[in-house]
Design a protein around this motif. Structure first.
Motif, mmCIF file in Angstrom:
data_model
loop_
_atom_site.group_PDB
_atom_site.id
_atom_site.type_symbol
_atom_site.label_atom_id
_atom_site.label_comp_id
_atom_site.label_asym_id
_atom_site.label_seq_id
_atom_site.Cartn_x
_atom_site.Cartn_y
_atom_site.Cartn_z
ATOM 1 N N ILE A 198 0.840 -1.206 0.000
ATOM 2 C CA ILE A 198 0.000 0.000 0.000
ATOM 3 C C ILE A 198 0.870 1.250 0.000
ATOM 4 O O ILE A 198 0.622 2.205 -0.748
ATOM 5 N N ASP A 199 1.908 1.248 0.826
ATOM 6 C CA ASP A 199 2.802 2.415 0.909
ATOM 7 C C ASP A 199 3.521 2.680 -0.406
ATOM 8 O O ASP A 199 3.898 3.827 -0.699
ATOM 9 N N ALA A 200 3.715 1.614 -1.220
ATOM 10 C CA ALA A 200 4.446 1.756 -2.483
ATOM 11 C C ALA A 200 3.535 1.991 -3.681
ATOM 12 O O ALA A 200 4.003 2.112 -4.812
ATOM 13 N N MET A 201 2.236 2.080 -3.466
ATOM 14 C CA MET A 201 1.297 2.305 -4.572
ATOM 15 C C MET A 201 1.579 3.638 -5.261
ATOM 16 O O MET A 201 1.972 4.608 -4.604
ATOM 17 N N PRO A 202 1.386 3.692 -6.583
ATOM 18 C CA PRO A 202 1.688 4.930 -7.331
ATOM 19 C C PRO A 202 0.660 6.037 -7.122
ATOM 20 O O PRO A 202 0.822 7.127 -7.661
ATOM 21 N N TYR A 203 -0.419 5.757 -6.403
ATOM 22 C CA TYR A 203 -1.419 6.776 -6.126
ATOM 23 C C TYR A 203 -2.008 6.517 -4.737
ATOM 24 O O TYR A 203 -1.780 5.472 -4.131
ATOM 25 N N SER A 204 -2.731 7.502 -4.260
ATOM 26 C CA SER A 204 -3.270 7.405 -2.903
ATOM 27 C C SER A 204 -4.324 6.303 -2.817
ATOM 28 O O SER A 204 -5.268 6.285 -3.616
ATOM 29 N N PRO A 205 -4.186 5.392 -1.882
ATOM 30 C CA PRO A 205 -5.150 4.283 -1.785
ATOM 31 C C PRO A 205 -6.521 4.759 -1.336
ATOM 32 O O PRO A 205 -6.647 5.610 -0.454
ATOM 33 N N ALA B 68 -10.829 3.616 -0.454
ATOM 34 C CA ALA B 68 -11.527 2.775 0.516
ATOM 35 C C ALA B 68 -11.384 1.270 0.263
ATOM 36 O O ALA B 68 -11.171 0.515 1.219
ATOM 37 N N PRO B 69 -11.475 0.770 -0.985
ATOM 38 C CA PRO B 69 -11.361 -0.677 -1.193
ATOM 39 C C PRO B 69 -10.046 -1.266 -0.677
ATOM 40 O O PRO B 69 -10.009 -2.397 -0.186
ATOM 41 N N ILE B 70 -8.963 -0.480 -0.776
ATOM 42 C CA ILE B 70 -7.655 -0.941 -0.296
ATOM 43 C C ILE B 70 -7.665 -1.093 1.222
ATOM 44 O O ILE B 70 -7.266 -2.126 1.778
ATOM 45 N N TRP B 71 -8.141 -0.055 1.904
ATOM 46 C CA TRP B 71 -8.151 -0.080 3.367
ATOM 47 C C TRP B 71 -9.147 -1.103 3.901
ATOM 48 O O TRP B 71 -8.931 -1.705 4.957
ATOM 49 N N GLU B 72 -10.249 -1.331 3.158
ATOM 50 C CA GLU B 72 -11.214 -2.346 3.568
ATOM 51 C C GLU B 72 -10.590 -3.738 3.535
ATOM 52 O O GLU B 72 -10.795 -4.555 4.443
ATOM 53 N N ALA B 73 -9.809 -4.005 2.485
ATOM 54 C CA ALA B 73 -9.139 -5.300 2.385
ATOM 55 C C ALA B 73 -8.135 -5.478 3.517
ATOM 56 O O ALA B 73 -8.023 -6.560 4.112
ATOM 57 N N LEU B 74 -7.417 -4.407 3.840
ATOM 58 C CA LEU B 74 -6.430 -4.477 4.921
ATOM 59 C C LEU B 74 -7.112 -4.688 6.271
ATOM 60 O O LEU B 74 -6.682 -5.528 7.072
ATOM 61 N N ILE C 95 -4.273 -5.787 15.653
ATOM 62 C CA ILE C 95 -5.062 -4.642 16.099
ATOM 63 C C ILE C 95 -4.423 -3.319 15.705
ATOM 64 O O ILE C 95 -5.123 -2.376 15.312
ATOM 65 N N ASP C 96 -3.097 -3.223 15.762
ATOM 66 C CA ASP C 96 -2.436 -1.953 15.473
ATOM 67 C C ASP C 96 -2.671 -1.510 14.028
ATOM 68 O O ASP C 96 -3.122 -0.386 13.772
ATOM 69 N N VAL C 97 -2.367 -2.386 13.087
ATOM 70 C CA VAL C 97 -2.556 -2.033 11.673
ATOM 71 C C VAL C 97 -4.041 -1.919 11.352
ATOM 72 O O VAL C 97 -4.463 -1.057 10.583
ATOM 73 N N GLY C 98 -4.858 -2.792 11.956
ATOM 74 C CA GLY C 98 -6.293 -2.737 11.724
ATOM 75 C C GLY C 98 -6.893 -1.415 12.164
ATOM 76 O O GLY C 98 -7.756 -0.850 11.482
ATOM 77 N N THR C 99 -6.453 -0.911 13.290
ATOM 78 C CA THR C 99 -6.946 0.379 13.784
ATOM 79 C C THR C 99 -6.561 1.502 12.838
ATOM 80 O O THR C 99 -7.354 2.408 12.561
ATOM 81 N N GLU C 100 -5.333 1.426 12.312
ATOM 82 C CA GLU C 100 -4.879 2.440 11.345
ATOM 83 C C GLU C 100 -5.756 2.411 10.088
ATOM 84 O O GLU C 100 -6.160 3.457 9.572
ATOM 85 N N ALA C 101 -6.045 1.200 9.602
ATOM 86 C CA ALA C 101 -6.894 1.066 8.415
ATOM 87 C C ALA C 101 -8.288 1.615 8.681
ATOM 88 O O ALA C 101 -8.882 2.294 7.829
ATOM 89 N N ALA C 102 -8.811 1.336 9.863
ATOM 90 C CA ALA C 102 -10.146 1.825 10.223
ATOM 91 C C ALA C 102 -10.188 3.347 10.260
ATOM 92 O O ALA C 102 -11.161 3.972 9.804
ATOM 93 N N GLU C 103 -9.144 3.960 10.787
ATOM 94 C CA GLU C 103 -9.091 5.423 10.846
ATOM 95 C C GLU C 103 -9.122 6.025 9.442
ATOM 96 O O GLU C 103 -9.781 7.050 9.203
ATOM 97 N N LYS C 104 -8.403 5.399 8.510
ATOM 98 C CA LYS C 104 -8.426 5.868 7.119
ATOM 99 C C LYS C 104 -9.837 5.765 6.546
ATOM 100 O O LYS C 104 -10.312 6.650 5.828
ATOM 101 N N LEU C 105 -10.513 4.665 6.858
ATOM 102 C CA LEU C 105 -11.865 4.454 6.348
ATOM 103 C C LEU C 105 -12.869 5.418 6.977
ATOM 104 O O LEU C 105 -13.818 5.847 6.310
#
Length: 415
Positions: free
Chosen positions: A203-210, A212-218, A228-238
């Motif tokens: 995700i960090d290396a994607m050529p454009y800003s990710p 909702a579908p990306i963060w939902e998968a994560l 929980i740590d990465v999941g919480t980060e993904a939830a905040e983005k969503l």
């Protein structure tokens, strides 16, 4: 329709448009009205009607349309054949989809894509990959949809190496720039396999800003593997991107509950309420004698609900003798063990399966549809049910098909 004059093209366009917009019931109504007005359906009208049956998941209507197709001489049509492959696959009859694919006089990339998708959705990931490779050897040029289907098949089967290979192949050999939907499939593939760190690096290396579908998968992967740590980060983005989407709150709350963090889970549910976000209720449905029966969890509305619960209790007693134990970790509220066992026993898919076993002819497959992902306890319970009754039970949840037979599942317990 208020047009003063209507011809075959008019009807066909309307039916196809309704099918594409998932208005299956209305599309079939139009198809029947067209025939009543004396118009003989062309192959495109049949394809639209068959797609409507797919949307509804009605195998009975789909088979009836297939019979009409053969009688009208349109069974050699490419568009009809492709629609029938998808219809049989979406209705849970992968064998008929495969038979059609093998006997069609002509195939195009849509045919191949439909069959690869069908195999992947039904838990046959290895066969989907093999078919995709045959497609390439046959010099059928894959399009972006082709890569979406094979990436999904790899994801559902845990074929990480193969999925990563196809993702690279897109741009390297076919000059197809991966879209956000392709990246979402790749992230889903990595997360299902527990490769959360690699997914985050991707995700960090994607050529454009990710999006909702990306963060939902994560987030979904983090829920499965309790990160929980990465999941919480993904939830905040969503929460920033799609603050009204109920799935984010549910996944985050469930992740906290599974970890025993009841206060955190309660905070998420409170936030959900404050923002006016409503949870989509889980429901399951089954077609019996040309009528669709819909069930909610702990259903009390169905006219035969009392006899269903009696039958289900008898079934569970037989299942326990074979080793079934209710998996109460899937109850995501803090309550007594006895209440947890009751909560998992009345999930909508269990009720629908029990009703199908009661009312459908002995020996035939029971096909149930659910709007959300099947829970772990229901998945395990239905495996035991298939062993007790000696019947195939097919459940299509929000993501894929599960074929339960003789105590096992086509997904290999990887979903």
């Amino acid at each position: 329709m208020e047009m003063p004059e209507r011809n075959l093209l008019t009807w066909t366009v309307i039916i196809s448009g309704l099918a594409q917009n998932r208005s299956g019931e209305e599309g079939l109504k139009m198809f029947n009205e067209m025939r009543l007005e004396g118009f003989e359906p062309c192959d495109y009208a049949f394809a639209g009607a068959i797609t409507c049956a797919s949307v509804l998941g009605s195998l009975k209507i789909g088979r009836q349309l297939h019979t009409l197709v053969v009688r009208s001489g349109h069974d050699s049509s490419l568009s009809v054949g492709n629609a029938l492959i998808t219809m049989y696959a979406r209705c849970g009859v992968i064998q008929d989809a495969d038979r059609l694919f093998l006997t069609m006089p002509y195939l195009d990339e849509v045919s191949w894509n439909a069959m690869v998708a069908a195999l992947g959705q039904h838990g046959h990931g290895t066969q989907a990959v093999e078919l995709f490779d045959i497609m390439l050897r046959e010099d059928i040029v894959p399009d972006r949809i082709s890569f979406l289907t094979v990436l999904s098949a790899c994801s559902h089967a845990g074929l990480v190496k193969e999925g990563k290979k196809y993702f690279k192949l897109m741009s390297a050999d076919y000059n197809i720039t991966p879209g956000e939907d392709h990246y979402a499939r790749l992230i889903d593939l990595l997360c299902r396999a527990g490769k959360i760190t690699e997914a985050k690096d991707t995700i960090d290396a994607m050529p454009y800003s990710p999006g909702a579908p990306i963060w939902e998968a994560l987030l979904a992967g983090c829920r499965t593997h309790n990160n929980i740590d990465v999941g919480t980060e993904a939830a905040e983005k969503l929460f920033e991107l799609t603050p009204q989407h109920d799935g984010t709150y549910i996944l985050l709350s469930n992740m906290f509950s599974a970890a025993g963090w009841w206060d955190k889970a309660a905070e998420v549910r409170k936030l959900m309420k404050e923002r006016g976000v409503k949870k989509e209720p889980a429901c399951s449905w089954i077609e019996v004698e040309s009528k669709v029966h819909v069930f909610l969890a702990d259903d009390a509305e169905h006219p035969e609900v009392k006899s269903i619960y009696v039958y289900l209790e008898e079934l569970v007693m037989k299942m326990r003798k074979l080793g079934y134990v209710a998996d109460t970790k899937h109850v995501l509220h803090d309550m007594e063990q006895e209440h947890k066992e009751y909560a998992v026993s009345v999930h909508s898919e269990k009720i629908a399966v029990a009703y199908g076993l009661m009312r459908l002819p002995t020996g035939g497959a029971v096909r149930v549809f659910k709007n959300l992902r099947i829970c772990g306890d229901c998945h395990n319970a239905i495996k035991f049910m298939s062993r007790v009754v000696g019947r195939e039970i097919v459940v299509r949840d929000g993501k894929r098909f599960h074929h339960f037979k003789d105590g096992g599942c086509s997904c290999g317990d990887y979903w």
